[in-house]
Each structure stands twice: as C-alpha cells, then as structure tokens.
Design an enzyme around this catalytic site. Sequence first.
Site, PDB file in Angstrom:
ATOM      1  N   GLY A  57       0.787  -1.234   0.000  1.00 56.25           N
ATOM      2  CA  GLY A  57       0.000   0.000   0.000  1.00 56.25           C
ATOM      3  C   GLY A  57       0.813   1.275   0.000  1.00 56.25           C
ATOM      4  CB  CYS A 101       0.775   1.027  -7.176  1.00 56.71           C
ATOM      5  SG  CYS A 101       0.516   0.290  -5.543  1.00 56.71           S
TER       6      CYS A 101
END
Length: 322
Positions: A87, A145
């Site tokens: 994250g 991502c």
Amino acid sequence: MNAGVSAPPSGVVDLRVELAGVELEHPVLNGSGTFDAVAALRTFGDEVRERFPFSAFVSKTITVAPRGGNRPPRLWETPSGLINSIGLPNKGLTGFLEHDLPVLATLPVPLIVSVAGFSHDEFATLVQAVAGRSEVAALELNVSCPNVESGCIVGSEAGEMGALMRRVRPLTAKPLIVKLTPNVSEIRPVARAAEDGGADALSLINTLRAAAVDPVSGAPWLGAGSGGLSGPAVRPVALALTAEVAAATELPLVGMGGIQEGRHALDFIAQGASCVAVGTESFRDPMTGKRVRDELARELQCRSLRGVQDARLTSRAARSTS
Ligand code: RRO
C-alpha cells in the site's frame, strides 16, 4: 557508448548497457520496493557500497504526501510466489528529499527514483522536484501499483497514459521510465502511448492482481482485500508481455517478473529486454542481483555471445526465421 564505465578485459563478456542514456556496468537492476537500500546502508554501511548487487538502484515508490500503507496482513506466500498488499508506505516527497535522498546518493550506482501521483498534478509535482536534484539519474513513473485505489488507472488506459506524459514530459530532460501493469486486456496501446508521449524506457511487469483467503474464517486474508502477485509464478506472463511490448515499441525495456537466476535474465533479454530487474528473490537473498549478473555472464559466454545487445540481436534473428 559507455565511455564512463570501464570495459572488461578482452575475451570477457561485456555486460555494459545503456538504459535511456544512463550508462550501467551490467543489466541487472532491482525492482522498486524490493531492496531497502536505506536500511541496508544504515545496518551494514560500507559493505553495502562495496558489494552492491545492482547496476542502478530504483527507489521504493514515493508519493507527494506521506503514507502509512495498507492494513495488515500485507503478505501471503503462494507455492510459487508472493502476494503483497503493502500500500505504498513512504515518507512523502519532502521526507524523501530530506532524509532518504542524501543516503541513497552515497550508493556507487546511478539512482532511479520511482514516483506515483494520484492525479496528473501530483505526478508533475513529484517529477519537477525529484528531477531537479542532481543526485537523480532518472525517474520511474509508477502508473501500475495494484494496492491503492485508482493506482492502475493511468497505466491501464492509453488515453490517460498519453495525457500524463503530455503533462510531465516538458518538466524535465532526465530519462522517464514508465512502469507498466500486466492487469490490462491489451498492454500495447498503453506502451505506445507512453512512447508517443516521450517516455525514454518502459519497465514491466508490476504485480498481477491477486487475492488469498483466510483458511479459517474464509474472509479475505489481506487487510486491503487483494494484492499483487510476484515471483516465479508470474515469470511466463512477464515474458509474454515483454515480447509483446518489444514488438510494439522501439523503447528500451527493463524486464522483470520472477527472475531467480541468470538463465531467467537471459530469457527476458531474448524476449527483447535491454535490462532486467530482480524483485521477490531479493527477499530470500539480498545478493541475488549479483549472482544473477555472474550467471548471466556465464550464460552469454557459453553461447559465445559478446554481450546483451548481441543476445538480443541473435534472438531477434532466430525469431524472424522461425
Ligand atoms: O507498495 C505496494 O503495495 C506496491 C507497489 Br507501490 C507496487 O508498485 N507494486 C506492488 O506490488 N506493491
């Protein structure tokens, strides 16, 4: 080429490569976020500089604002890979420039800083600030991502990719490497949009979207619900996408996905990559990059190939006659 990196003795395989104008001693980089050079330098000091396993260092991705990362659990091991849901934890732009950049600048190799914005303006802020620093050789734009909301949007739409490049390309003359996601139905339009927008190189692949289930409760194991798969399991996918992108663009490629040994690096080069990156395997052995480099040299030597370029051209010729 490579006037600044000294040539090996004659008869020895020449591993030197140029990536978007940056001269490298060999083609093995790290995948962003898989080797914590700041912690390694803090713990081992000069030993890290003397035995640095990679020819360039790619930083963990930074964002404008500091981030704590995703809720744990953040990892799940599969039989042949690793799912992460980290994250994007990082100190933010100011924290990076103040605390990490001066440390990373002491590494003996060129520094590539990976950046990710949640808007084009954020990407622009990051590119302007980071590219303005003389310690930085190149930037990697992480448009892929899998672990933040909307993290993949730019990297999965050619129109978005083109718009981002139009926004950031005028801000710097330094090389911009765009990191592509495999989580698309068609990677070629995104790669071409990056090229048309002025990218200097592409890196691929980022992790494949994946999930794991808690064997006891049946609930999602990862705190964020899903994550990204890396390691040997993804290597065949990465090899296929590397060949697709190599055929679709003229840009130099950094190929990655499950590289554990020199033979795997050679496979990526055969598929059209100029450089490779080692990621997940560095968690097992942080010196994997150096071993892969040494094994790659032996693989080239066994085949009477003089270097990486020779290997690429030989594979291309073999492909066109098959
Ligand atoms: O931090 C992450 O969760 C992460 C990032 Br920024 C990325 O680019 N790829 C990945 O698998 N994890």
